[in-house]
Design a protein around this motif. Sequence first.
Motif, PDB file in Angstrom:
ATOM      1  N   PRO A 240       0.814  -1.222   0.000  1.00 26.27           N
ATOM      2  CA  PRO A 240       0.000   0.000   0.000  1.00 26.27           C
ATOM      3  C   PRO A 240       0.845   1.270   0.000  1.00 26.27           C
ATOM      4  CG  PRO A 240      -0.594  -1.416   1.851  1.00 26.27           C
ATOM      5  CD  PRO A 240       0.479  -2.100   1.125  1.00 26.27           C
ATOM      6  N   MET A 241       1.936   1.253   0.777  1.00 23.08           N
ATOM      7  CA  MET A 241       2.794   2.437   0.808  1.00 23.08           C
ATOM      8  C   MET A 241       3.361   2.724  -0.571  1.00 23.08           C
ATOM      9  SD  MET A 241       3.270   3.632   3.910  1.00 23.08           S
ATOM     10  CE  MET A 241       2.078   3.132   5.092  1.00 23.08           C
TER      11      MET A 241
ATOM     12  N   LEU B  11       0.661   4.241  -2.729  1.00 18.27           N
ATOM     13  CA  LEU B  11       0.411   5.631  -2.356  1.00 18.27           C
ATOM     14  C   LEU B  11       1.524   6.530  -2.872  1.00 18.27           C
ATOM     15  CD1 LEU B  11      -0.906   5.457   1.300  1.00 18.27           C
ATOM     16  CD2 LEU B  11      -2.125   6.165  -0.735  1.00 18.27           C
ATOM     17  N   ASN B  12       2.735   6.039  -2.710  1.00 14.99           N
ATOM     18  CA  ASN B  12       3.875   6.827  -3.155  1.00 14.99           C
ATOM     19  C   ASN B  12       3.836   7.033  -4.656  1.00 14.99           C
ATOM     20  OD1 ASN B  12       6.619   7.940  -2.596  1.00 14.99           O
ATOM     21  ND2 ASN B  12       7.076   6.409  -4.150  1.00 14.99           N
TER      22      ASN B  12
ATOM     23  N   VAL C  12       1.197   7.163  -6.571  1.00 16.26           N
ATOM     24  CA  VAL C  12       0.185   8.176  -6.873  1.00 16.26           C
ATOM     25  C   VAL C  12       0.754   9.570  -6.639  1.00 16.26           C
ATOM     26  CG1 VAL C  12      -2.043   9.092  -6.125  1.00 16.26           C
ATOM     27  CG2 VAL C  12      -1.721   6.625  -6.352  1.00 16.26           C
TER      28      VAL C  12
ATOM     29  N   LEU D  34       3.271   8.731   6.868  1.00 20.91           N
ATOM     30  CA  LEU D  34       2.757   7.391   6.566  1.00 20.91           C
ATOM     31  C   LEU D  34       3.290   6.368   7.558  1.00 20.91           C
ATOM     32  CD1 LEU D  34       2.663   6.788   2.736  1.00 20.91           C
ATOM     33  CD2 LEU D  34       0.805   7.095   4.318  1.00 20.91           C
TER      34      LEU D  34
END
Lengths: 368, 434, 183
Positions: free
Chosen positions: B343-344, B347-348, B350, B384
């Motif tokens: 997930p990280m 997110l990164n 994006v 995060l």
Amino acid sequence: MPLKSEPVEVNIGPQHPSTHGVFRMVATIDGERITDVKMIVGYLHRSMEKLAEERTYTQNIPFTDRMDYLSAINSNLGYCLAVEKLAGIEVPERATVLRVIFSELQRVASHCMATGAFINDCGAWQTPVMYTFRDREKVLDLIEMTCGARITTNYIRIGGVAFDIPDEFLPALDRLVNDDLPQRFDEYDRLLVGNEIILMRARDVGVVTPELAINAALSGPMLRSAGIAWDLRKADPYCGYDTYAFDIPVGYNGDSYDRMVIRIEEMKQSLRIIRQAVHRLPGGPHKTDVPLALRPPAGEAYARIESPKGELGFYIVSDGGPAPYRWHVRAPSLINLSVLKEMTVGQTIADAIVTLGSIDINVGEVDR
Amino acid sequence: MPALLTLITHNWYDIRDLSNLSGKIEQLIRDANGPGWLVFVVSALLGAAGIVSFIGAVAIINIWIERRVVGRMQSRLGPNRAGPFGLLQPVADAIKLMQKEVLQPKVADGLVFSLAPIAFTVPGILVMAVLPWGRNMALANLDAGVIFILALTSLGALAVFAGGYGSNNKYALFGAMRVIAMLVTYEIPSVLALLGLVLFSGTMNLSGIVLFQAKYWMPLLLVQPLPFIIYFISSSAELNRTPADLAEAESEIAGGYHVEYSGMKFGLFYAAELINAVSVSAIIATVFLGGWWLYKVDEIVPGWMIFIGKIYAVYFLFVWTRGTLPRFRIDQLLAFAWKWMTPMAFLNLVLVAAEVLIWNETGVSAGLVLPLYAVLNAAFAGVLIVAWVKFMGPRFSRFPERLRYYSQIDVPSLPAVATRTDGGAPGLAEGRSA
Amino acid sequence: MPHPVTLTLAGAVVAERIRGALPGAVREAADGYTVLDPARMYEAMAFIRDDEVLDGKYLVQLCSVDQVTRIDVVYHIASLAQNHIFEVKVPADHEHPEVASVAPLWAGATLQEREAYDLMGVRFAGHPNLTRLFLWDQFPGHPLRKDFLALPGGQKPGLSQFPKQVPGQTGGEFRPRLPGSGE
């Protein structure tokens, strides 16, 4: 849909890096989960109990060294206490205090080993075990200074101790107890106690409930981790332990992590005891004269001490002869293994290794 | 031959860029009206010779480095007897390994068993080919360099699987299965982490990525701290290094996949582990730390020296973590990858895409926008990580932090437990957390 | 309230308490120990464990003594909550010693009974898995007995040749087959 899987038998030991000697577990596993565990011991069986029946009481002391070779002095002490109880021998005051000092030093050494090996079982790449070995070496240096041996000491004898301490012992002990080791234990606190990975690996792994702990006659850190404040030094004091101020560290959950932290705390408490003992060390003889071929009156005696592994008991039956008629050892390592199955079934192999490490068995003592 | 000699003697000082040498050779062949293919053959051989000799030196010297560094961390000396500073220790080890009998279990799959160590070694060497060692010093300047290194770094796991599976040993099989589980898990975050860099620099060519960093005077580590952490962790999992050395897991499965290997076959595994570690360090040094570029220093010091320095800086990080941390359990490690790293990384990605879009659309000067992004991304990474630890991290709060201390014995009155008749006793808490 | 120092209960105290509940279960009460009737020992042990006064929830240790005419199985039982300890003996026949197993009562007895069986040959009726603990399965005799002087037939322990592995057998498979062991 559950996957169909087939149970596999895996031999863990007797030649395995993490079984702490020649201990063997046959684990039946399903995937990585253990469904059944059989323990097989006896690879180090030397039949000491039979051999002891043909040797004099004094000649049996070296056997106790080779039982729990990581805490030989404690084993010596337990055996000598049993014989003294049987024969009614009085021990001089100086010898009693020296016994306290050395058995606590040996407890520090044994717990160092246990903690380091436990972290190694958690998968650290030898670093913590090297740290704890370094401290254990310093303790062993002191023991060597006094009795010439490091591991199999044969130091505590019936009626006292084998040698008086040399002149340079007390300054060295003072340095160790007041400077070196407290710093090291703080380091362990920072390195190990709060370590997230160790928390993840050891919390809730190998849980014993207090009911089971008492029912299975567990002792030592195993019993204390389950939340039972029981220490033979308090409960059944020997060597005047009731006159020393120290605390019993007690855990909450009975898991591997608690056992590790209890061992670290017990080392600190041992230092407290040593500090008090050094202050009250009296002069006088360090042993009474005991005939070499000691003939205790016919009868029986059971003496027990709190060894680093747990309750170490010696049951000796005498028929009046120079050798014990029957010599039985209540080995804490063996009895603590009674719950191995309960602790490991349902866990993964990795957890089983951690659990076994936290029991802190010594195969020399298990097999005898 | 005299011409070659002059060539070397007249250019000996110009070691800043070894491509000068191959340029001279090319010129020489063209002058002599040599065939065109000879140019490529000679320069390819030269590059290959350089890389292979570097790998050979690495395999020998890194054993010593790793053991010395870990020795210092463990408050001991490390190898110090064979040769000066123990430098000959790896040689002694290698001689010992060569003398040992290469045992092969009767039930092992012979071909797979023998091929696995080789297949494990080769990808680590191949990675070196596409890395830029200097401004013009890439043996194969692939436009799809990032894809190439990603493909190669995951090949090692396959070889480990082959070795573990071919050994026909239960411990080895455990190691093999764990490797595959870790491969499918850790490939995703590591690809996503590198994708952010590719978006930023706009190229998959590794030389291009280095030139991007050289152009804006900004190592991508500063702009992309979170991918650095993700890639570091996931590559240490792929490299089988503590805290993720589950395939080896000496204390659990006694060496895992290489438990049946002995002699030089084991030696190959051992060396290739170090080579792979250096390869991954080189990848990190290239894409995150700027490869051969170091502000103005690369105009004085040869680029490949800077590069090797950076490789060893990263390699030291690997050794450091190995010497410090205990091992995860496999489920914890996989959960960590799926619940945190993937997930990280998404997110990164994006965030990076938005940043690059804004940069391209507005056309602000790079000197302004890159430091801004560096601060922004660092803050993003920090938030995060903290948020994840707070909300999704492992919870130990239900356990009291400290032990209890009693000055007297205190035993609660407990009911006796009835024992099962099959040899065990009930009473084990069923509520173990998964 | 626990005793500050472990109290060793005299045999008479224990015997009286057991006699009160189970008349006839105690055979003899000596100074330091109580001798139970082997036929009723399981009952008596269960009583000892669950009794409020004796409170023997902690089986400290279990061992056996060869008394030439009989074999005594010795139990040291303690109460942690009250901090006392006492000793109970159960006599058994010398040739074919057999007493009831206390493993269903105390989990800690499981391994110790296996040890006593292994080294002294005491059979514990009702033990879930009464196999040898230390020695291998084919070992002739029980070495802690006073009449065990040497291995029969001049045998020496140890390997004379590398043995064949028996599939499905755990423990003792790497041991030689000795004559007279039924193999």
